[in-house]
Design a protein around this motif. Structure first.
Motif, mmCIF file in Angstrom:
data_model
loop_
_atom_site.group_PDB
_atom_site.id
_atom_site.type_symbol
_atom_site.label_atom_id
_atom_site.label_comp_id
_atom_site.label_asym_id
_atom_site.label_seq_id
_atom_site.Cartn_x
_atom_site.Cartn_y
_atom_site.Cartn_z
ATOM 1 N N HIS A 1 0.865 -1.181 0.000
ATOM 2 C CA HIS A 1 0.000 0.000 0.000
ATOM 3 C C HIS A 1 0.901 1.231 0.000
ATOM 4 C CE1 HIS A 1 -3.026 2.945 0.854
ATOM 5 N NE2 HIS A 1 -3.976 2.055 1.134
ATOM 6 N N ARG A 2 0.775 2.012 -1.058
ATOM 7 C CA ARG A 2 1.644 3.180 -1.206
ATOM 8 C C ARG A 2 1.560 4.113 -0.007
ATOM 9 N NH1 ARG A 2 3.250 5.190 -6.283
ATOM 10 N NH2 ARG A 2 1.429 4.212 -7.228
ATOM 11 N N GLY A 3 0.395 4.200 0.608
ATOM 12 C CA GLY A 3 0.205 5.138 1.709
ATOM 13 C C GLY A 3 0.719 4.653 3.045
ATOM 14 N N ARG A 4 1.191 3.402 3.104
ATOM 15 C CA ARG A 4 1.701 2.890 4.383
ATOM 16 C C ARG A 4 3.160 2.513 4.226
ATOM 17 N NH1 ARG A 4 0.707 1.927 9.335
ATOM 18 N NH2 ARG A 4 1.206 -0.016 10.427
ATOM 19 N N ASP A 5 4.019 3.499 4.347
ATOM 20 C CA ASP A 5 5.459 3.326 4.200
ATOM 21 C C ASP A 5 6.089 3.305 5.586
ATOM 22 O OD1 ASP A 5 8.063 3.237 3.442
ATOM 23 O OD2 ASP A 5 8.086 5.140 2.358
ATOM 24 N N VAL A 6 6.261 2.114 6.130
ATOM 25 C CA VAL A 6 6.804 1.971 7.479
ATOM 26 C C VAL A 6 8.036 1.080 7.433
ATOM 27 C CG1 VAL A 6 4.547 2.314 8.537
ATOM 28 C CG2 VAL A 6 5.327 -0.002 8.005
ATOM 29 N N ALA A 7 8.761 1.050 8.519
ATOM 30 C CA ALA A 7 9.982 0.248 8.603
ATOM 31 C C ALA A 7 9.649 -1.243 8.582
ATOM 32 C CB ALA A 7 10.742 0.590 9.873
#
Length: 513
Positions: free
Chosen positions: A240-246
């Protein structure tokens, strides 16, 4: 370092190996690439040790799920393809982005499909084959350093007990993945970048069976992929492009289900996840696949996005290219200069796969109007223009790649040979055992003996030396071209109606005669 020094193989001299040096090979990393390479070497009677950092077990956490036609052809040349075909499920068509459909039914290959099969099933078959060939496995042992000289390589390792020692061999091959200790030890950079961050992985049960064997789709900023393991569980990959997490951010099944619903329209009743994780997808390639007596193959040499399922396949084809060359040199059949062709042939292929897989991901996740327009135009071209479609399918499946040929060589030199019919069977059966195959017109077959013995122009000693390295076969058809096919299924030399002297010269050049 303070440790023992052990030569991993016999130091008996051969015509190609240095008289005072070791003859064996150490392969580092027991993934598919390392297993195929080690098995090829052992089959060719080269002493080989496979060093693996992990314990002795097959992991189901792998991300690869497909074998393409060219890889299946290479496995067929080792008698392994039919076993894998029985464990996987063939797919004759895949759907990518924007209505683009790729069909494999017209591939000029015995394997005119994509074989959906988890990587761990491939590893099981390759490991059994390598063990039967005599590969020596050393588990729970990590590489801590490396040095090389004119005669061989010293590989510094540390075992599970904390004890260090030095293993010595003629050559070392790093097939130890993206974080390769071998690549680091020889000082090679791994330039590139992360293309997609926070990709989610989950192995789940489904209440509803997907309509297709592979389920994949993009919708706006979301991508999802579902493939079966074959044991009731399914691997889900999502982004999901909007969820950029480690990568270390905790992952819950609800997030995986939401991505599936957004991309696929439903989550198929996902439940009972046995494993979940995040990862990031990189595009990287080492500038060289060889430094002295040390080689890189597979993910140690190149990593790509998962698009098209080309990663494991490219690594296996690296191994198929390098194995027979190392064996030819170490068994005294070829000059060490043959090893330079590994870099020359495989580095451009790795670069091309990097470009094509990255292009697929970028087009699949297109968002801006001009990239959406480009994707629509490409989809139209590939769906309706035959030559463009065949080229794309050839690259995706690996059968479209060819290697460079010397100036003035026959047009077939460097090209892949399909599994043609021979007087005694199939070409890829004749290639088993790592042999060259000389294919001659049926009318000329009497000029050549069976079992690798060339009658015209060769003395008894020379003929004896070629046994086991060369099979002589005739065309099942009335074709007049004479082909010398390398152990990896590519044309080493070809001519129309050559005389015996030309054939002898070609054999000498290819076999180190």
């Amino acid at each position: 370092m303070n440790g023992k020094t052990r030569t991993t193989a016999s130091t008996e001299p051969t015509a190609a190996a240095e008289p005072a040096g070791p003859r064996g090979v150490i392969v580092v990393g027991s993934g598919p690439t390392g297993l195929l390479l080690a098995g090829d070497l052992a089959t060719a009677h080269v002493p080989v040790t496979l060093v693996e950092k992990r314990p002795q077990k097959i992991s189901n956490l792998s991300r690869a799920f497909a074998l393409h036609a060219r890889t299946l052809e290479q496995l067929d040349a080792r008698g392994l393809a039919d076993d894998l075909e029985s464990k996987g499920r063939p797919l004759d068509r895949i759907r990518l982005f924007g209505g683009l459909s790729i069909s494999f039914e017209t591939l000029p290959s015995r394997f005119n499909h994509l074989l959906v099969i988890p990587q761990y099933e491939v590893e099981k078959v390759l490991r059994r084959w390598a063990e039967e060939a005599g590969v020596r496995f050393v588990y729970e042992t990590e590489v801590t350093g490396l040095s090389q000289d004119a005669d061989g390589v010293n590989l510094e390792v540390r075992g599970a007990d904390g004890e260090s020692e030095v293993l010595r061999a003629a050559y070392v091959v790093g097939t130890d993945g993206m974080r390769s200790a071998v690549r680091e030890a020889i000082g090679l950079p791994f330039p590139g970048k992360s293309v997609i961050r926070s990709v989610v992985l989950a192995d789940v049960l489904l209440d509803e069976q997907p309509e297709n064997l592979l389920t994949v789709n993009t919708a706006g900023d979301v991508f999802a992929f579902i493939a079966p393991f074959g044991d009731g569980y399914y691997r889900v990959i999502g982004w999901h492009r909007g969820r950029d997490v480690a990568d270390t951010e905790p992952l819950e099944l609800d997030e995986v289900k939401e991505i599936a619903r957004l991309a696929l329209g439903r989550d198929y009743g996902m439940r009972d996840a046995r494993w979940m994780s995040r990862f990031h997808s990189d595009e990287r390639q080492a500038p060289a696949y060889r430094v002295g007596r040390v080689f890189l193959a597979g993910d140690a040499a190149h990593v790509h996005t998962p698009a098209g399922g080309q990663g494991m396949n490219t690594g296996l084809q690296d191994a198929a290219n390098l194995g027979w060359k190392l064996a030819s040199v170490l068994n005294g059949h070829a000059d060490s200069g043959l090893l330079d062709t590994y870099q020359a042939e495989r580095h451009p292929v790795g670069k091309a796969v990097l470009r094509s897989s990255g292009g697929m991901v970028r087009l699949a996740m297109a968002k801006r109007p001009w990239t959406l327009a480009l994707r629509a135009a490409l989809t139209t071209v590939l769906n309706h223009v035959g030559p463009a479609r065949r080229k794309a399918v050839g690259q995706l499946t690996g059968i479209g790649y060819a290697y460079g040929a010397p100036r003035g060589a026959h047009a077939l030199v460097g090209t892949r040979v399909p599994d043609v019919a021979l007087g005694s069977g199939r070409l890829y059966e004749a290639l088993r055992g790592g042999r060259f195959v000389l294919v001659v017109p049926g009318a000329d077959a009497r000029s050549y003996g069976a079992g690798g013995e060339v009658v015209n122009g060769a003395g008894a000693g020379e003929r004896e030396g070629r046994k086991g390295r060369l099979a002589v076969e005739s065309w099942a058809s009335d074709r007049r071209t004479t082909l010398l096919v390398r152990p990896d299924g590519y044309v080493a030399w070809a001519a129309e109606s050559p005389d015996a002297e030309a054939v002898e010269a070609a054999l000498a050049a290819a076999l180190g005669g």
